[in-house]
Design a protein around this motif. Sequence first.
Motif, mmCIF file in Angstrom:
data_model
loop_
_atom_site.group_PDB
_atom_site.id
_atom_site.type_symbol
_atom_site.label_atom_id
_atom_site.label_comp_id
_atom_site.label_asym_id
_atom_site.label_seq_id
_atom_site.Cartn_x
_atom_site.Cartn_y
_atom_site.Cartn_z
ATOM 1 N N LEU A 1 0.829 -1.213 0.000
ATOM 2 C CA LEU A 1 0.000 0.000 0.000
ATOM 3 C C LEU A 1 0.861 1.261 0.000
ATOM 4 C CD1 LEU A 1 -2.846 -1.066 2.444
ATOM 5 C CD2 LEU A 1 -2.919 -0.871 -0.056
ATOM 6 N N ILE A 2 1.916 1.238 0.792
ATOM 7 C CA ILE A 2 2.788 2.413 0.859
ATOM 8 C C ILE A 2 3.461 2.649 -0.488
ATOM 9 C CG2 ILE A 2 4.914 3.343 1.880
ATOM 10 C CD1 ILE A 2 4.138 1.813 4.453
ATOM 11 N N VAL A 3 4.033 1.582 -1.040
ATOM 12 C CA VAL A 3 4.735 1.707 -2.309
ATOM 13 C C VAL A 3 3.769 2.162 -3.404
ATOM 14 C CG1 VAL A 3 5.960 0.419 -4.098
ATOM 15 C CG2 VAL A 3 6.515 0.036 -1.698
ATOM 16 N N SER A 4 2.571 1.619 -3.342
ATOM 17 C CA SER A 4 1.553 1.975 -4.334
ATOM 18 C C SER A 4 1.194 3.455 -4.202
ATOM 19 C CB SER A 4 0.332 1.082 -4.121
ATOM 20 O OG SER A 4 -0.751 1.587 -4.863
ATOM 21 N N ALA A 5 0.986 3.911 -2.953
ATOM 22 C CA ALA A 5 0.642 5.316 -2.740
ATOM 23 C C ALA A 5 1.762 6.232 -3.204
ATOM 24 C CB ALA A 5 0.359 5.545 -1.247
ATOM 25 N N ALA A 6 2.997 5.747 -3.087
ATOM 26 C CA ALA A 6 4.131 6.560 -3.516
ATOM 27 C C ALA A 6 4.303 6.508 -5.027
ATOM 28 C CB ALA A 6 5.406 6.074 -2.818
ATOM 29 N N GLY A 7 3.478 5.696 -5.684
ATOM 30 C CA GLY A 7 3.535 5.602 -7.146
ATOM 31 C C GLY A 7 4.776 4.880 -7.632
ATOM 32 N N LEU A 8 5.301 3.980 -6.812
ATOM 33 C CA LEU A 8 6.554 3.321 -7.183
ATOM 34 C C LEU A 8 6.369 1.863 -7.605
ATOM 35 C CD1 LEU A 8 8.964 4.724 -4.437
ATOM 36 C CD2 LEU A 8 8.907 5.305 -6.863
ATOM 37 N N ILE A 9 5.102 1.417 -7.630
ATOM 38 C CA ILE A 9 4.867 0.020 -8.033
ATOM 39 C C ILE A 9 5.473 -0.203 -9.415
ATOM 40 C CG2 ILE A 9 3.051 -1.598 -8.752
ATOM 41 C CD1 ILE A 9 3.261 -1.509 -5.800
ATOM 42 N N ASP A 10 6.105 -1.373 -9.582
ATOM 43 C CA ASP A 10 6.730 -1.756 -10.849
ATOM 44 C C ASP A 10 7.941 -0.880 -11.196
ATOM 45 O OD1 ASP A 10 6.950 -3.536 -12.896
ATOM 46 O OD2 ASP A 10 5.730 -2.337 -14.294
ATOM 47 N N THR A 11 8.766 -0.591 -10.169
ATOM 48 C CA THR A 11 10.041 0.085 -10.453
ATOM 49 C C THR A 11 11.145 -0.608 -9.658
ATOM 50 O OG1 THR A 11 9.763 1.597 -8.599
ATOM 51 C CG2 THR A 11 9.016 2.388 -10.753
ATOM 52 N N HIS A 12 12.377 -0.522 -10.155
ATOM 53 C CA HIS A 12 13.519 -1.035 -9.398
ATOM 54 C C HIS A 12 13.633 -0.340 -8.053
ATOM 55 C CE1 HIS A 12 15.124 -3.758 -12.257
ATOM 56 N NE2 HIS A 12 15.475 -2.850 -13.163
ATOM 57 N N LEU A 13 13.350 0.983 -8.067
ATOM 58 C CA LEU A 13 13.512 1.788 -6.868
ATOM 59 C C LEU A 13 12.687 1.239 -5.709
ATOM 60 C CD1 LEU A 13 14.930 4.298 -5.796
ATOM 61 C CD2 LEU A 13 12.891 5.626 -6.399
ATOM 62 N N ALA A 14 11.457 0.799 -6.003
ATOM 63 C CA ALA A 14 10.596 0.262 -4.955
ATOM 64 C C ALA A 14 11.274 -0.924 -4.275
ATOM 65 C CB ALA A 14 9.256 -0.163 -5.552
ATOM 66 N N VAL A 15 11.802 -1.833 -5.091
ATOM 67 C CA VAL A 15 12.453 -3.026 -4.537
ATOM 68 C C VAL A 15 13.669 -2.621 -3.700
ATOM 69 C CG1 VAL A 15 13.580 -5.203 -5.121
ATOM 70 C CG2 VAL A 15 11.653 -4.381 -6.488
ATOM 71 N N ILE A 16 14.463 -1.713 -4.255
ATOM 72 C CA ILE A 16 15.676 -1.282 -3.560
ATOM 73 C C ILE A 16 15.339 -0.641 -2.218
ATOM 74 C CG2 ILE A 16 17.569 0.401 -3.658
ATOM 75 C CD1 ILE A 16 17.653 -0.152 -6.709
ATOM 76 N N LEU A 17 14.345 0.256 -2.211
ATOM 77 C CA LEU A 17 13.991 0.961 -0.974
ATOM 78 C C LEU A 17 13.463 0.003 0.077
ATOM 79 C CD1 LEU A 17 12.350 4.281 -2.235
ATOM 80 C CD2 LEU A 17 14.565 3.967 -1.111
ATOM 81 N N VAL A 18 12.590 -0.927 -0.334
ATOM 82 C CA VAL A 18 12.018 -1.845 0.647
ATOM 83 C C VAL A 18 13.105 -2.738 1.239
ATOM 84 C CG1 VAL A 18 10.469 -3.801 0.964
ATOM 85 C CG2 VAL A 18 9.706 -1.804 -0.328
ATOM 86 N N PHE A 19 13.995 -3.220 0.400
ATOM 87 C CA PHE A 19 15.108 -4.026 0.923
ATOM 88 C C PHE A 19 15.983 -3.211 1.861
ATOM 89 C CE2 PHE A 19 14.657 -7.259 -2.552
ATOM 90 C CZ PHE A 19 14.492 -8.328 -1.699
ATOM 91 N N ALA A 20 16.300 -2.003 1.458
ATOM 92 C CA ALA A 20 17.163 -1.161 2.290
ATOM 93 C C ALA A 20 16.524 -0.945 3.658
ATOM 94 C CB ALA A 20 17.439 0.168 1.602
ATOM 95 N N GLY A 21 15.203 -0.654 3.642
ATOM 96 C CA GLY A 21 14.500 -0.440 4.902
ATOM 97 C C GLY A 21 14.545 -1.670 5.785
ATOM 98 N N GLY A 22 14.390 -2.823 5.165
ATOM 99 C CA GLY A 22 14.344 -4.065 5.939
ATOM 100 C C GLY A 22 15.716 -4.471 6.474
ATOM 101 N N LEU A 23 16.751 -4.204 5.693
ATOM 102 C CA LEU A 23 18.077 -4.694 6.077
ATOM 103 C C LEU A 23 18.854 -3.698 6.939
ATOM 104 C CD1 LEU A 23 19.201 -6.272 2.682
ATOM 105 C CD2 LEU A 23 18.208 -7.433 4.646
ATOM 106 N N LEU A 24 18.490 -2.415 6.840
ATOM 107 C CA LEU A 24 19.264 -1.374 7.523
ATOM 108 C C LEU A 24 19.434 -1.586 9.027
ATOM 109 C CD1 LEU A 24 18.778 2.273 6.265
ATOM 110 C CD2 LEU A 24 20.852 1.192 7.092
#
Lengths: 366, 276
Positions: B127-150
């Motif tokens: 839902l967050i990624v969708s609201a940010a309009g980032l669905i279906d982008t590399h950036l979405a995957v990168i950001l979510v991973f970064a958030g989870g691993l940081l």
Amino acid sequence: MASVEFQNVSKSFGAFNALPDISFSIADGEFVCLLGPSGCGKTTSLRMIAGLETPTSGKVLIGGRDVTYLHPKDRQISMVFQDYALYPHMNLADNIAYPLKVRGEAEDKRHARAREVADVLKIGDLMKRLPSQISGGQQQRTSLARALVYPSQVYLFDEPLSNLDAKLRLEARGFLNHLQRDMGMTAVYVTHDQAEAMALATRIAVMDKGRIVQFAPPIEIYRRPATTFVANFVGNPPMNLVPAQAAIIDGKLQLRAEGLDVTALPVSDTIARAVGAKSITLGVRPEHLRIARPDDSNVITGELFANENMGPESLVTIERKDAGRVTARIFTDDEIRVDKTVRLSFDAEHVTLFDSTGARIPAHGE
Amino acid sequence: MPFSSRIYIRRMGFSVVAALLGTLFALPLVWFFFAPFNARAELGLAIPAPFTFANFTTVFQNTFAMQALFNSLVQAFGGVVLVGAAATFAAYALSRSSIPGKSAVTYVLLLFSSVVSGSAAMVPIFLIVSAAGLIDTHLAVILVFAGGLLPTAMFILRDFIDAIPRSYEESAMVAGASPLQAFFDVALPVIRPGIVVVVVWAFVNIWGSFLIPFILLRSDSLMPASVAIYSFYSEAGTPIVTLLAAYSLIYSLPVIALYLFVNWKFGFRFFGGIKS
């Protein structure tokens, strides 16, 4: 070079009051040792001169300039750390030249200067090595070279020799003494080793529980320790302290304690006043004690506890029954005959007396 | 007799059991290296006869799968850079500064990190990624991973930095370096082995992850290899073992290469700058 001054400096770490209130001034060209047991605040004081700690209140001045809140990099000081803090990824040349690098010096210039200093310290051949590839003594000299490579107002030393073995420590101490004579640098040197302080300092500040107990030249500290704490800290071995009952009989001071027989010490006004409090502590340095002859008058008697032969001298320790030990440094030239019971004697002029609060009573005629 | 026979028997027994266990775990690995070169590979273990590269040739013709390997690299690289840089700065600050309650912050973050990258949080993340309009982008995957691993990366690095004496930076600053210079000239090179550990750990995590890219991405052209591996299943859902094996081997090569590289380049540690 510059002077250093502390004006009513205090420092607390949370609830712990490390330095309640400390003031002193160090003149240009002085080599001052801060001497004291661990936790006495000596390293904290040094770090405040360096700017690595900020005082809770008070002022720190270097060369008359208020530097209390100045960043370390702007103070024009050098410091040798106890753990040397050599950068492990840089070779010796880059380590020694690092202060010049941050000052924007060109590489060939700063390496030439580093080599110069390294040659003086006899590590010039090791410039391509990493700190992990040289010995402890060489690491110590590298950290010293890094402190000497640039002109500095004050040189700070935080127990720089404590990680060396005994022989290297003596060698490094001698070199530091030579350096001080050569450069006339202003230096503040933290140590818990009284011998180091005696050997290097022009003045020693003896510290205890965040306070300066005595701030005086080494010989003064040795001859006239201000308190029993100083007496017990300085000297190798330290001064013998014997609490005793005092009385003035026929104009002479008499001291009584287990194994102690002192009947004829001269009395001054100050002593007379202190005797009113009755309890007095007698201090005699081990080197002023000798094996008593039958007719000696100031005598301490006890059972032999240890007899350590050190070559030119022997440390003879006796134990007074339930009343503590006394150590004597006896030069081996004297014939030592130690039986089970040992009598040690001393001359009246070598006696230091302390009152019931532990403060030194000024001697006769002072 | 230094050893009694009982000790001998016990040691032999231990060795036999250890050898059996070792073999058991080695078998799939042996299959993993044999099957890609076998034109008739099945789930059973067999020595390739004849030895062939035919499987690889077929896999290389699958453009979707090849593009996916590239996508995996983009996502893993992006994530690693972000995690590595952010964790280094954050961990350094947490280790060296005196922020009140900083350890509590670290522990809370650590606690929630397992939730963020876990499947439990997939709906809110979507839902967050969708609201940010980032669905279906590399950036979405990168950001979510970064958030989870940081948080975990910060935790590992903070421990590492805590163990490094402050006198390194202090000596640099006394010598005239600004805090920033002291960090980049002295602290960073000393911390580097710790950063490398975090980077490898983050890379492996992102490289092998399936769920997050599968949910956040739509287009075939963006899918990473972990998702593309399913293109080697027939329409009936059964795996084409020969191609799957070949692709799996290719898929695992970057991770192996990274380990070898790191071991070669950073596998040593510095000692001797600090006398303890």
